[in-house]
Design a protein around this motif. Structure first.
Motif, PDB file in Angstrom:
ATOM      1  N   ASP A  39       0.844  -1.189   0.000  1.00 27.60           N
ATOM      2  CA  ASP A  39       0.000   0.000   0.000  1.00 27.60           C
ATOM      3  C   ASP A  39       0.883   1.244   0.000  1.00 27.60           C
ATOM      4  OD1 ASP A  39      -1.787   2.040   0.372  1.00 27.60           O
ATOM      5  OD2 ASP A  39      -2.499   1.370   2.334  1.00 27.60           O
ATOM      6  N   GLY A  61      -2.885   0.878   6.870  1.00 31.96           N
ATOM      7  CA  GLY A  61      -2.995   0.889   5.417  1.00 31.96           C
ATOM      8  C   GLY A  61      -4.305   0.314   4.927  1.00 31.96           C
ATOM      9  N   ASN A  62      -4.289  -0.048   3.664  1.00 31.85           N
ATOM     10  CA  ASN A  62      -5.480  -0.615   3.040  1.00 31.85           C
ATOM     11  C   ASN A  62      -5.796  -1.995   3.624  1.00 31.85           C
ATOM     12  OD1 ASN A  62      -3.671  -2.408   1.806  1.00 31.85           O
ATOM     13  ND2 ASN A  62      -3.694  -1.330  -0.138  1.00 31.85           N
ATOM     14  N   ARG A  63      -6.812  -2.652   3.071  1.00 34.67           N
ATOM     15  CA  ARG A  63      -7.231  -3.957   3.603  1.00 34.67           C
ATOM     16  C   ARG A  63      -6.092  -4.960   3.633  1.00 34.67           C
ATOM     17  NH1 ARG A  63     -11.912  -5.600   0.298  1.00 34.67           N
ATOM     18  NH2 ARG A  63     -10.703  -7.503   0.212  1.00 34.67           N
TER      19      ARG A  63
END
Length: 155
Positions: A39, A61-63
């Motif tokens: 990410d 961060g993202n998933r």
């Protein structure tokens, strides 16, 4: 309760004194950590000491990247870095992690080891995912990138 261990070892053609600082300082992880590229927009915060015992790093961060903290609990120059790795997303987990550095023919044997317990959501996840396969590939990429980073800095 089921426990797991993920361990990967690589011989890096450099002295432990050249490799150790890249692991012992979280600011250096951006150069080689396999998770830094997951990410690019990940937020990072450093806390505590600059490096060694007490140095800390927090990410969100993202998933895929998730979120959590790492803190160096023990640092033995050119020999060992022991990290308290705590994930807060996608699920809570505490995964003690160590890096050990041992002289070897042709350089330094670096062993990256992470342990943990599968409980709660982690236990359900472990039924379907093999932690060694999943994280082991990341460790292999990370050790390879660590070797490349050391080589680039030597030249």
């Amino acid at each position: 309760m089921s426990t797991f261990e993920v361990r990967r070892t690589a011989v890096i053609p450099a002295a432990a004194e050249e490799i150790f600082p890249l692991v012992n300082n979280f600011h250096e992880w951006t150069a080689w950590s396999p998770w830094e590229v997951i990410d690019p927009g990940m937020s990072r915060r450093y806390f505590g000491s600059e490096s060694g015992t007490g140095a800390g790093y927090e990410w969100s961060g993202n998933r895929k990247a998730g979120s959590g903290t790492m803190e160096i609990e023990e640092s033995v120059p050119s020999s060992l870095v022991r990290i308290r790795l705590q994930f807060t997303r996608p699920f809570k987990a505490l995964n003690p992690t160590t890096f050990s550095f041992t002289p070897a023919p042709g350089g330094t044997e670096v062993t990256w080891r992470m342990t943990g317990e599968n409980k709660g959501l982690g236990r359900v996840f472990a039924l379907f995912m093999n932690m060694d396969k999943m994280v082991g590939a990341d460790f292999e990429r990370g050790l390879s990138a660590l070797a490349s980073t050391v080589a680039a800095r030597k030249s």
